[in-house]
Write an enzyme that holds these catalytic residues in place. Sequence first.
Site, PDB file in Angstrom:
ATOM      1  NE  ARG A 266      -3.816  -2.221   2.201  1.00 40.97           N
ATOM      2  CZ  ARG A 266      -3.230  -3.176   3.291  1.00 40.97           C
ATOM      3  NH1 ARG A 266      -2.177  -3.577   3.920  1.00 40.97           N
ATOM      4  NH2 ARG A 266      -4.636  -4.198   3.089  1.00 40.97           N
ATOM      5  CE  LYS A 291      -7.573  -0.323   3.905  1.00 42.28           C
ATOM      6  NZ  LYS A 291      -8.817  -0.087   2.167  1.00 42.28           N
ATOM      7  CG  HIS A 363      -5.085   0.580  -4.141  1.00 36.98           C
ATOM      8  ND1 HIS A 363      -4.663   1.153  -2.904  1.00 36.98           N
ATOM      9  CD2 HIS A 363      -6.471  -0.005  -3.910  1.00 36.98           C
ATOM     10  CE1 HIS A 363      -4.929  -0.088  -1.513  1.00 36.98           C
ATOM     11  NE2 HIS A 363      -5.929  -0.620  -1.977  1.00 36.98           N
ATOM     12  NE  ARG A 366      -3.859  -3.908  -1.550  1.00 37.91           N
ATOM     13  CZ  ARG A 366      -2.589  -4.230  -0.530  1.00 37.91           C
ATOM     14  NH1 ARG A 366      -1.257  -4.013  -0.298  1.00 37.91           N
ATOM     15  NH2 ARG A 366      -3.224  -5.044   0.085  1.00 37.91           N
ATOM     16  CG  HIS A 389      -5.969  -8.647   1.679  1.00 38.26           C
ATOM     17  ND1 HIS A 389      -6.447  -6.969   2.382  1.00 38.26           N
ATOM     18  CD2 HIS A 389      -5.591  -8.647   0.488  1.00 38.26           C
ATOM     19  CE1 HIS A 389      -6.530  -6.031   0.396  1.00 38.26           C
ATOM     20  NE2 HIS A 389      -6.183  -7.323  -0.334  1.00 38.26           N
ATOM     21  CE1 TYR A 398      -6.919  -6.833  -6.060  1.00 37.50           C
ATOM     22  CE2 TYR A 398      -6.377  -7.757  -4.407  1.00 37.50           C
ATOM     23  CZ  TYR A 398      -6.634  -7.079  -4.792  1.00 37.50           C
ATOM     24  OH  TYR A 398      -6.531  -5.775  -4.192  1.00 37.50           O
TER      25      TYR A 398
END
Length: 422
Positions: A266, A291, A363, A366, A389, A398
């Site tokens: 990120r 996150k 992003h 990413r 994640h 994705y």
Amino acid sequence: MSDHVCPQHIALVAQLKQLLIDAGYCVNAINRQSAVAQNFLRYLKQRGLTLASVQPAHVTMYLRCELRRFERRHGRAPRSLEHWRASHTAGIHQLLRMATGRWPPAPQASSASEAFSQKLCAEFERWLDDVRGLASDTIHELVTEARRFMHWYLERAVSVNDLGRLTIADIDAYMQARSGSLRRISRKSLAQRLRCLMRFAHASGRTSHDLSACVVAPTLYAYESTPSTLSQHQIDAVLRICHADHSPKGLRDHAIVLLLTNYGLRAGEIARLRLDDIDWRRDRLYVRHSKTDSQSVLPLLPAVGAALLAYLRRGRPETSAREVFIRAHAPYRGFANGSSLYTPLRRRLDAAGVQTNGKRGPHAFRHARAISLLRGGVPPKVIGDVLGHRSSSSVWPYLKLAVDELRDVSLKISELLTEGAQ
């Protein structure tokens, strides 16, 4: 009143000079900002003001005085008023930040409604921290929305010192006023922020009923949107552009793009990457995921390590900052947040002639990394761990981008069904 410079002001200007030197400013900028700061201190002394009492209005009055002096001296206005103003305010703002610790100061309430709004938002901020225990970035977003709502509501409210008259119609009207140009996902985020404010209003006794359930948000279906991504050809074009630029900016951007393309980090994780996070002896990279608040240990790939070394040796400015990536111009410090990487990366995409239908920021790189891992047969759980994640289900969107692989699977299933029917 005497224009004699007091010892305290001399010490302040000397301290400011050292701060500017440490920040990497050039000699001309240091001399200019120090001279303006000294002149501003003289102005404050003549008017009996202290640095602690300075408000933005005082700076505005000082600039007006200096502008009149300039016009009398030169017989004309500055050729560029914007440039002239910036050349004066830079030194003043640096001085005020150094002396008071914060500039600009919190705005003073000019009316009873503003005072009520400021008090409520301050309590809301403490509630989010003490009771909810939310992250600072999340608190900032929620309080910003609260200020916006209070400004909107108090302009229309009969009473200016409570939320007791707040109705569902008011909430609907605010949502309609705010969400006109927003996408559905942004409207949902807006509703979530407003619901949080309504819960606080009820918990603090400002509303008799909890109106959070009355905030209507659009329904978002799982994986309804397709993430934007870049093709390998486009990524290669960006890497060539960065690699050909041997300037400090080029070395920095080349290392950033390699981190994005090889690890799918990120933007905020790259902005927060510190010198201590690189283990050169063991060829490891330590990444703190924003996150999940977890840490990953990744292998330091040779190409990435070489790009980082090139930047650290020949591109990174001399600074005491511990962040790996530093702004290209003084003051030399790390990027404020991940959003700061958007502009340099967008410029590299433009220079490479890369056009995308969706997002054009970090992003997109990413997403491209996630797709390359999926196409390489890497299990979703492993991909989720690499990308930071919390759940492997976060990787599922994705799958919609791996069109060729899904088509192959579909064809194989069709063939098996055909053979079975025979």
